[in-house]
Scaffold this active site. Structure first.
Site, PDB file in Angstrom:
ATOM      1  N   LEU A  49     -34.982   0.132  -9.997  1.00 41.80           N
ATOM      2  CA  LEU A  49     -33.995  -0.906  -9.719  1.00 41.80           C
ATOM      3  C   LEU A  49     -33.621  -0.953  -8.184  1.00 41.80           C
ATOM      4  O   LEU A  49     -33.966   0.205  -7.406  1.00 41.80           O
ATOM      5  CB  LEU A  49     -32.754  -0.664 -10.169  1.00 41.80           C
ATOM      6  N   HIS A  79     -31.252  -6.070  -7.603  1.00 39.45           N
ATOM      7  CA  HIS A  79     -30.811  -6.167  -8.895  1.00 39.45           C
ATOM      8  C   HIS A  79     -29.444  -5.820  -8.936  1.00 39.45           C
ATOM      9  O   HIS A  79     -28.767  -6.340  -9.809  1.00 39.45           O
ATOM     10  CB  HIS A  79     -31.663  -4.594  -9.713  1.00 39.45           C
ATOM     11  N   ARG A 139     -42.146  -3.683  -6.244  1.00 40.61           N
ATOM     12  CA  ARG A 139     -43.322  -3.448  -5.618  1.00 40.61           C
ATOM     13  C   ARG A 139     -43.337  -2.784  -4.160  1.00 40.61           C
ATOM     14  O   ARG A 139     -44.222  -2.334  -3.602  1.00 40.61           O
ATOM     15  CB  ARG A 139     -44.172  -4.646  -5.722  1.00 40.61           C
TER      16      ARG A 139
END
Length: 283
Positions: A33, A37, A190
């Site tokens: 997270l 998020h 990522r």
């Protein structure tokens, strides 16, 4: 903060909350997270009494096993981060693969009226069957009143809306704006895997999208496509996989602009081994 790992237990807990008249929001995630998020969770908390955050790296939506194996799994860190938002109003569902798939880790086949064959669907075989399978399963287990998804994965957002409509699922889908770093890079789990030189180069993606938006107001779609292609052809670190200008409803590439339609630009870029996606509304 309660963390459930079994579908039966969280289903019972949510049923009890709803029996009390409480509304339930849901933010499905694959963990690792970040602030993007958290913004989804904050939005969900404003509109619901309780928010379920699922943390599950779904194997059926990965077409590349190496990508699946490398995907960060940081449950303890994720729970600690969620506690900074709320310790009482957030419930975590972190199931195992067996809890979700019951020994049969395969996707259900879906028909999303062609949305699944555009953009990401062309480059990630079976990806949206995997997405549809896990989201439908979550909605059946949790039964949220509303579910929140970021517009960074705009194609996914449109497909989930289609899933809910076609399967008559009793949940309202809420799309939320893209959250970005101060340099414009779209927040993504990522990003933590980017090597320093790629992390420094990656904001070029959003910079290019913003200029493409300006050009789209005065030039044809083909001219904009050519310009974006030329920009990445000259870039030493970032490799363009695709840049597409599409109708926001059908996700089909634009052939001739119409004042009656809304368009969005979508991009996928490799920064070394890491694949980054982004998009921007054009009108």
């Amino acid at each position: 903060m309660k963390v459930y790992t079994e579908k039966n237990k969280i289903s019972n807990a949510i049923e009890a909350l709803k029996y009390e008249g409480l509304s339930v929001g849901m933010v499905p995630t694959m963990g690792a997270l970040h602030e993007g998020h958290l913004q989804l969770v904050i939005r969900a908390l404003k509109e619901n009494n309780v928010v379920v955050v699922s943390i599950f790296v779904n194997p059926t939506q990965f077409d590349n096993k190496k990508d699946l194996d490398k995907y960060p799994r940081t449950l303890d860190k994720d729970v600690a981060l969620l506690k900074t938002v709320s310790k009482d109003a957030i419930v975590v569902y972190a199931p195992t693969v067996d809890d979700i798939y019951e020994g049969k880790t395969v996707s259900q086949a879906f028909d999303f009226d062609g949305l699944e064959f555009e953009m990401e669907g062309k480059f990630r075989h079976g990806h949206f069957d995997g997405v549809g399978t896990i989201v439908k399963r979550f909605f059946e287990i949790v039964s949220p009143n509303k579910a929140y998804f970021g517009e960074k994965d705009f194609q996914q957002l449109q497909i989930i809306k289609k899933l809910v409509k076609k399967h008559e699922l009793p949940v309202k889908i809420v799309g939320c704006k893209i959250h970005r770093e101060t340099n414009g890079l779209a927040m993504s789990s990522r990003n933590t895997r980017l090597k320093p030189e790629y992390l420094e180069a990656a904001p070029f993606i959003y910079k290019t999208l913003k200029t493409a938006k300006t050009k789209f107001g005065i030039k044809s779609a083909n001219k904009v496509l050519e310009w974006v292609g030329s920009q990445f052809a000259e870039h030493n670190l970032l490799e363009l996989e695709y840049f597409i200008i599409a109708d926001t409803e059908t996700l089909k590439p634009v052939k001739r602009k119409s004042n009656k339609k809304k368009y969005r630009a979508f991009i996928a870029v490799y920064a070394g081994e890491i694949r980054l996606i982004d998009n921007i509304a054009l009108n």
